[in-house]
Design an enzyme around this catalytic site. Sequence first.
Site, mmCIF file in Angstrom:
data_model
loop_
_atom_site.group_PDB
_atom_site.id
_atom_site.type_symbol
_atom_site.label_atom_id
_atom_site.label_comp_id
_atom_site.label_asym_id
_atom_site.label_seq_id
_atom_site.Cartn_x
_atom_site.Cartn_y
_atom_site.Cartn_z
ATOM 1 C CG ASP A 69 7.384 -7.760 -5.343
ATOM 2 O OD1 ASP A 69 7.510 -7.044 -4.700
ATOM 3 O OD2 ASP A 69 8.321 -8.812 -5.775
HETATM 4 C C1 BGC Z 1 10.677 -6.425 -5.382
HETATM 5 C C2 BGC Z 1 10.869 -6.730 -3.835
HETATM 6 C C3 BGC Z 1 10.628 -5.409 -3.011
HETATM 7 C C4 BGC Z 1 9.501 -4.573 -3.389
HETATM 8 C C5 BGC Z 1 9.392 -3.268 -2.650
HETATM 9 C C6 BGC Z 1 9.731 -5.261 -5.672
HETATM 10 O O1 BGC Z 1 10.099 -4.703 -6.933
HETATM 11 O O2 BGC Z 1 10.641 -7.334 -6.167
HETATM 12 O O3 BGC Z 1 11.772 -7.511 -3.320
HETATM 13 O O4 BGC Z 1 10.669 -6.010 -1.531
HETATM 14 O O5 BGC Z 1 9.784 -4.345 -4.807
HETATM 15 O O6 BGC Z 1 10.500 -2.506 -3.057
#
Ligand code: BGC
Length: 744
Positions: free
Chosen positions: A229
């Site tokens: 993530d």
């Molecule tokens: C989120 C993810 C997301 C990623 C990219 C993170 O803060 O938890 O679900 O895909 O950011 O935007």
Amino acid sequence: MHTNSYSTVEDLSLEEQASLGSGAGFWNTVAVGATKSFILTDGPHGVRKQIASDDHLGIAPSMPATCFPPAAALAQSWDVDLLESVGIALGQEAKERNVGVLLGPGVNIKRDPRCGRNFEYFSEDPMLSGALGAAWVTGLQSEGVGASVKHFAANNAETDRMRASSDVDPRTLREIYLRSFQRVVEEAKPWTVMCSYNRVNGVYASEDRWLLTSVLRDEWDFDGVVVSDWGAVKDRVAAVRAGLDLEMPGGTETDALVVRAVENGTLESSVVAVAANRVALLSARVERGRRVTTQVDPEDHHHLARDAAAKSVVLLKNDQQLLPLAPAGRIAVVGEFAKYPRFQGGGSSRINPTKVDIPLEEIRALAGDATVTYARGFTTDGTGDDGALRDDAVLTAADSDVTILFLGLGDGQESEGFDRDTIDLPADQLALVAAIVAVQSRVVVVLSHGGVVILADIANAVPAILDGSLLGQAGGGAIADILFGEVNPSARLSETVPVRLQDAPAYLNFPGENSHIIYGEGLHVGYRWYDAREIPVTYPFGHGLSYTTFDYSDLELSSRAEGVEATVRITNTGDVAGREVVQFYSAMPGSAKVRPPRELKGFAVVDLDPGEDSVVTVTLRSKDLQYWETRIDGWRVEAGDYEVSAGSSSRDLRQSATVTVASSGPTVPLTEDSTMGEIMSNPAAAAIVMGALQGSSEGSETAATELGLDVARMMESYPINRLGFFAGEAGRPALMKLLQIVNG
Ligand code: BGC
């Protein structure tokens, strides 16, 4: 250990290999040698390709794209074919925008209604989440675009999400929190899996070798890339060692740490090469995917979004068949959401829609000769005079034949990044309901919200409720379609609506303290909990009405190698065409294990004309009947009689039957410490023990077979090695022989 050949990267230097393991920018990977750069972006219910500046909180603008209903709504369709179609459409839009991997779907379990990100997740049930997630991934990837199943794993709260540890016992982790991921990985072969921010039982998901390698790759055969993530990696070297392939956004600083670790001997160079190779293979997949060409017509996708939204609206209540409405008379529309719809959640998944259907306009378009009046009723941003807005709405409602009242949560009330403290609707909206029902009895409430809201009082006060969750950009049209009967509602809740927040399973363990969240309710998540404790709920899991009625008959079960095949006849007994979501729950009343009273093990949708019937066949897969046996760290099917019910919701079971299922999976070996109860449940062992007891009791006053029931029950928990005949040195040879025979 997975040692993919790394021929594609073996010519690269260590530095180059390390660089493949982190982003070149916020949304793209590096290009090295023959490996091309590709783009990963959010997801899941639309393509959020940012323009100009980058962020992962949905702040900077992005290119317009179709905003389909978020997972919370889409799940209410219980329709795998629909999910696959939405996946295909997303794949087409992603490719058109040169996106190689779309970051979704989110298959985390809705453990507690307060989780701010529940709108991005499918359900409180792992089987439903897994089946829907797999269909979505299959659709997306058929277009040559990779999925990123997230957030792996046990990421069920937003509070403290970058540090908190989800402390879950092994059986619960397997049966509830990993099961949806397992199904998606095994069935749909996603190109990537995204590890979550949180820790699982104390270990950061990004550094958890057990999770990322032993479970994901060795057990489930995952052959893609584990991506972090955004910002989840705390220690890149530990993450690479655990099986993380791609740190996002990452950068050259952490690449250098990897190189240094190899040079100083704390990280094996082959581990870096294997990870780099996986990224190179993913890049090759993306390149191959580019060859599948498509042309997207935004109008077609808007229509699909409307169809998907209509199939996701749950008719919670419809007294005296108030719905569907006739397009005549005086219709009052009240509530801010009718004019300014809330159709998606906040944070990284926020899509810039190609267009937005306004419910009020769509109602007007289908209202025929009716006069349609409107009053705002309340504001969600706290501006305006509550009393004046309410008074105006009351006058509008009083002067109507029916009032459609839009209620829900505003953007500021729920989002990614924080959890809710309360699951009540805002007080000004509750006051508005009370004031309107005092002047108007024919009220249809339409709800817009990502997480569950308390509905107990509203359900008592109004005759009809439509639950739209968050319906995407075409939700306004879909709501009008349902209100006027253009579409017959068929959706079902994928999450229980409790009477009170205090009734919820994790009420006392959410969101935890000192960065630890204790999953104290264990397996009893969602309806499993409310059913086990016989807690009344406002609307149960799986609930949803239709403008027609369905009859269930002739449930038949047969046990097969792949699972239990269930067939049931469904008849449309009303006078309009409709769609029924047929749900199959299993129970095992005599189980030796801790089990919820019933668990969803299969479902199907069937479309029927008035008077038509059809036999629905569903296999309750052995895989889903398995439980996690902690004594052998493995899956097992417990032998015995399973009660299978077919029904229209988890609390509206129409037909039940029993089927005997044989055990499967490794057996639990008996040991010197096994109890009499455990020994006697093994037929071979029981025969030997009974023989021995009878032999030793010959001539004594009480034969073993004549022991009282109370004594027999007491003996159940007696370890065999402390029992007369098998005890001590004298009994040891007989005990060893017994164990040898039964354990093979
Ligand atoms: C989120 C993810 C997301 C990623 C990219 C993170 O803060 O938890 O679900 O895909 O950011 O935007």
